[in-house]
Design a protein around this motif. Structure first.
Motif, PDB file in Angstrom:
ATOM      1  N   ILE A 139      66.716 -92.583 -11.168  1.00 27.30           N
ATOM      2  CA  ILE A 139      66.019 -92.433 -12.440  1.00 27.30           C
ATOM      3  C   ILE A 139      66.496 -91.138 -13.086  1.00 27.30           C
ATOM      4  N   SER A 140      66.645 -91.164 -14.406  1.00 26.87           N
ATOM      5  CA  SER A 140      67.110 -89.960 -15.088  1.00 26.87           C
ATOM      6  C   SER A 140      66.766 -90.026 -16.562  1.00 26.87           C
ATOM      7  N   GLU A 141      66.513 -88.869 -17.116  1.00 26.98           N
ATOM      8  CA  GLU A 141      66.378 -88.767 -18.566  1.00 26.98           C
ATOM      9  C   GLU A 141      67.537 -87.895 -19.001  1.00 26.98           C
ATOM     10  N   TRP A 142      68.640 -88.563 -19.308  1.00 25.66           N
ATOM     11  CA  TRP A 142      69.927 -87.891 -19.543  1.00 25.66           C
ATOM     12  C   TRP A 142      70.332 -87.884 -21.005  1.00 25.66           C
ATOM     13  N   MET A 143      69.573 -88.553 -21.869  1.00 25.87           N
ATOM     14  CA  MET A 143      70.025 -88.786 -23.238  1.00 25.87           C
ATOM     15  C   MET A 143      70.023 -87.499 -24.057  1.00 25.87           C
ATOM     16  N   GLY A 144      71.099 -87.295 -24.819  1.00 26.41           N
ATOM     17  CA  GLY A 144      71.196 -86.123 -25.689  1.00 26.41           C
ATOM     18  C   GLY A 144      71.105 -86.549 -27.144  1.00 26.41           C
ATOM     19  N   TYR A 145      71.191 -85.589 -28.049  1.00 31.44           N
ATOM     20  CA  TYR A 145      71.274 -85.936 -29.467  1.00 31.44           C
ATOM     21  C   TYR A 145      72.451 -86.885 -29.646  1.00 31.44           C
ATOM     22  N   PHE A 146      72.325 -87.837 -30.566  1.00 29.61           N
ATOM     23  CA  PHE A 146      73.401 -88.807 -30.793  1.00 29.61           C
ATOM     24  C   PHE A 146      73.718 -89.532 -29.480  1.00 29.61           C
ATOM     25  N   LEU A 147      72.736 -89.645 -28.624  1.00 30.61           N
ATOM     26  CA  LEU A 147      72.821 -90.234 -27.293  1.00 30.61           C
ATOM     27  C   LEU A 147      73.742 -89.472 -26.341  1.00 30.61           C
ATOM     28  N   LEU A 148      74.959 -89.148 -26.842  1.00 27.59           N
ATOM     29  CA  LEU A 148      75.997 -88.696 -25.919  1.00 27.59           C
ATOM     30  C   LEU A 148      76.244 -87.195 -25.911  1.00 27.59           C
ATOM     31  N   TYR A 149      75.589 -86.445 -26.820  1.00 34.63           N
ATOM     32  CA  TYR A 149      75.800 -85.009 -26.832  1.00 34.63           C
ATOM     33  C   TYR A 149      75.257 -84.418 -25.531  1.00 34.63           C
ATOM     34  N   GLU A 150      75.966 -83.476 -24.952  1.00 38.45           N
ATOM     35  CA  GLU A 150      75.662 -82.851 -23.651  1.00 38.45           C
ATOM     36  C   GLU A 150      76.297 -83.615 -22.499  1.00 38.45           C
ATOM     37  N   ASN A 151      76.579 -84.894 -22.754  1.00 42.60           N
ATOM     38  CA  ASN A 151      77.342 -85.666 -21.789  1.00 42.60           C
ATOM     39  C   ASN A 151      76.771 -85.681 -20.376  1.00 42.60           C
ATOM     40  N   MET A 152      75.484 -85.838 -20.240  1.00 43.29           N
ATOM     41  CA  MET A 152      74.892 -85.924 -18.906  1.00 43.29           C
ATOM     42  C   MET A 152      75.025 -87.326 -18.321  1.00 43.29           C
ATOM     43  N   LEU A 153      75.401 -88.271 -19.180  1.00 40.32           N
ATOM     44  CA  LEU A 153      75.600 -89.641 -18.704  1.00 40.32           C
ATOM     45  C   LEU A 153      76.622 -89.672 -17.567  1.00 40.32           C
ATOM     46  N   ASN A 154      77.674 -88.876 -17.699  1.00 43.66           N
ATOM     47  CA  ASN A 154      78.693 -88.823 -16.640  1.00 43.66           C
ATOM     48  C   ASN A 154      78.092 -88.448 -15.292  1.00 43.66           C
ATOM     49  N   THR A 155      77.113 -87.558 -15.320  1.00 43.41           N
ATOM     50  CA  THR A 155      76.464 -87.110 -14.088  1.00 43.41           C
ATOM     51  C   THR A 155      75.685 -88.267 -13.448  1.00 43.41           C
ATOM     52  N   VAL A 156      75.026 -89.061 -14.280  1.00 37.95           N
ATOM     53  CA  VAL A 156      74.269 -90.216 -13.777  1.00 37.95           C
ATOM     54  C   VAL A 156      75.235 -91.245 -13.165  1.00 37.95           C
ATOM     55  N   LEU A 157      76.353 -91.477 -13.850  1.00 35.31           N
ATOM     56  CA  LEU A 157      77.324 -92.460 -13.344  1.00 35.31           C
ATOM     57  C   LEU A 157      77.954 -91.973 -12.034  1.00 35.31           C
ATOM     58  N   TYR A 158      78.158 -90.656 -11.950  1.00 32.30           N
ATOM     59  CA  TYR A 158      78.686 -90.060 -10.721  1.00 32.30           C
ATOM     60  C   TYR A 158      77.714 -90.318  -9.563  1.00 32.30           C
ATOM     61  N   ALA A 159      76.429 -90.046  -9.814  1.00 34.17           N
ATOM     62  CA  ALA A 159      75.394 -90.242  -8.777  1.00 34.17           C
ATOM     63  C   ALA A 159      75.313 -91.719  -8.381  1.00 34.17           C
ATOM     64  N   ARG A 160      75.368 -92.590  -9.386  1.00 34.63           N
ATOM     65  CA  ARG A 160      75.305 -94.037  -9.136  1.00 34.63           C
ATOM     66  C   ARG A 160      76.439 -94.475  -8.203  1.00 34.63           C
ATOM     67  N   ASP A 161      77.661 -94.049  -8.525  1.00 31.03           N
ATOM     68  CA  ASP A 161      78.816 -94.493  -7.752  1.00 31.03           C
ATOM     69  C   ASP A 161      78.829 -93.894  -6.346  1.00 31.03           C
ATOM     70  N   LYS A 162      78.203 -92.727  -6.198  1.00 33.77           N
ATOM     71  CA  LYS A 162      78.234 -92.052  -4.901  1.00 33.77           C
ATOM     72  C   LYS A 162      77.115 -92.511  -3.962  1.00 33.77           C
ATOM     73  N   TRP A 163      75.908 -92.718  -4.515  1.00 34.86           N
ATOM     74  CA  TRP A 163      74.745 -92.895  -3.627  1.00 34.86           C
ATOM     75  C   TRP A 163      73.950 -94.192  -3.789  1.00 34.86           C
ATOM     76  N   LEU A 164      74.121 -94.898  -4.876  1.00 38.45           N
ATOM     77  CA  LEU A 164      73.236 -96.055  -5.093  1.00 38.45           C
ATOM     78  C   LEU A 164      73.637 -97.233  -4.196  1.00 38.45           C
ATOM     79  N   VAL A 165      72.633 -97.854  -3.533  1.00 38.95           N
ATOM     80  CA  VAL A 165      72.912 -99.030  -2.689  1.00 38.95           C
ATOM     81  C   VAL A 165      73.400-100.182  -3.575  1.00 38.95           C
ATOM     82  N   ASN A 166      74.065-101.153  -2.949  1.00 43.04           N
ATOM     83  CA  ASN A 166      74.426-102.380  -3.660  1.00 43.04           C
ATOM     84  C   ASN A 166      73.164-103.005  -4.224  1.00 43.04           C
ATOM     85  N   ASN A 167      73.211-103.441  -5.451  1.00 48.04           N
ATOM     86  CA  ASN A 167      72.051-104.026  -6.131  1.00 48.04           C
ATOM     87  C   ASN A 167      70.904-103.032  -6.327  1.00 48.04           C
TER      88      ASN A 167
END
Ligand code: SAH
Length: 350
Positions: A139-167
């Motif tokens: 779970i994350s609240e990563w959204m910035g102005y214009f959705l993508l400003y601050e670019n925290m989405l990359n951090t969420v995707l990094y965490a997803r690819d590293k630690w999230l179980v299948n499904n």
């Protein structure tokens, strides 16, 4: 298409401010580089009821998702989302936060009796050793102005690819960027044309800069001249970080005769795994949030008649020097009976 969102109706109560929680040894320079260390920004986010109440509803009204699950809170701030998850029956919550606010989150977790369930880890998601190999929910609240400003989405995707179980589940799992057009003569005059004549002097070089900076502000829905166009939909469970840079076409059809001074971008997020579709919109027709809207002023004033349209493309890319910044290229044209314009404009969110 807008899903039917549940209302963020109840008001959340935020603890009264206590100056003792502001580390006494900090100077403004510390906050300049890390604004999330100061409680002020967290106060603003917590008091954004649309935002915080939606997350609370997602968690409290969907306990079946959280019961006995291992949750990772990416960018925990005060720990509010972790506390919601713990209360909803999560087996364990790992709360990662890189700013000094992590120390406060630890205290908050303890003060509320959740030390057994929530582990606060101070550090960058990209550098931290998680005590478990996998998590069931991110779970994350990563959204910035214009959705993508601050670019925290990359951090969420990094965490997803590293630690999230299948499904496993990512919350929110959907974000979309939208575009519309507005009449904004008064504000454009005040913010942009102002520089053409400042106490009798020509400061147009600053006008050029002010044109390039998208303005984050609230837009009155009566200013909207055209329909809204979906620019980009992002499935957070499946997308790659490259998908956050894109070129999207748009066609904005005038709903009345008017002038267009600016295009306005905003985003929606949704949590599709909930029992009932839940989410919120930051658009000008919805309740205001701290994200407001993002206004991109046009060089030309477009005189548009009902039924005519502005067509074009918007290109969104991460700035190469500073990946937190967003570069936007806007191409637009209007072939109308009273106005013929075709232009390309560059903007930088920074
Ligand atoms: N979850 C909290 C805070 C959201 S703001 C809430 O909903 O109120 C995002 C938080 O993520 C900020 O506190 C910021 O310091 C943190 N953050 C941003 N990038 C991070 C990273 N790479 N690693 C750890 N924390 C990060």
């Amino acid at each position: 298409m807008n899903p039917e969102f549940e209302d963020a109706d109840e008001t959340i109560v935020v603890a009264a401010d206590d100056s003792s929680i502001l580390g006494g040894d900090k100077t403004s320079a510390d906050y300049y580089f890390d604004s999330y260390s100061h409680f002020g920004i967290h106060e603003e986010m917590l008091k954004d009821v649309v935002r915080t109440k939606t997350y609370q509803n997602v968690i409290y009204k969907n306990k079946f998702l959280f019961k006995d699950k291992i949750v990772l809170d990416v960018g925990a701030g005060t720990g509010i989302l972790s506390l919601f998850c713990a209360k909803a029956g999560a087996k364990h919550v790992y709360a990662i936060e890189c700013s000094q606010m992590a120390d406060m989150a630890k205290e908050i977790v303890k003060a509320n009796g959740f030390s057994d369930v929530i582990t606060v880890l101070k550090g960058k998601v990209e550098e931290i050793d998680l005590p478990v190999p996998q998590v069931d929910i991110i779970i994350s609240e990563w959204m910035g102005y214009f959705l993508l400003y601050e670019n925290m989405l990359n951090t969420v995707l990094y965490a997803r690819d590293k630690w999230l179980v299948n499904n496993g589940i990512v919350l929110p799992d959907n974000a979309s960027l939208h575009l519309t057009a507005i009449e904004d003569s008064v504000y454009k005059e005040d913010k942009i044309e102002f520089w053409k004549n400042v106490y009798g002097f020509d400061m147009s070089c600053i006008r050029k800069q002010s044109m390039m900076e998208p303005l984050v502000d609230t837009v009155d829905q009566n200013q909207i001249v055209t329909n809204s166009q979906l620019l980009k939909n992002m499935n957070i469970s499946k997308m790659t970080s490259g998908d956050a840079s894109f070129t999207a076409p748009f066609k904005l059809v005038a709903e009345r005769d008017d002038y267009i001074h600016a295009l306005v971008a905003y985003f929606d997020v949704s949590f599709s795994v909930c029992h009932k579709m839940t989410g919120f919109s930051t658009g000008p027709r919805s309740k205001n949030t701290h994200w407001k809207q993002t206004v991109l002023y046009l060089e030309d004033v477009l005189t548009i008649c009902q039924g005519e349209f502005v067509v074009g493309t918007m290109t969104v890319t991460q700035n190469k020097k500073n990946p937190r910044d967003v570069d936007i290229t806007l191409k637009y044209s209007l072939n109308g009976c009273r106005c013929n314009v075709s232009r390309t404009q560059e903007y930088k969110m920074r």
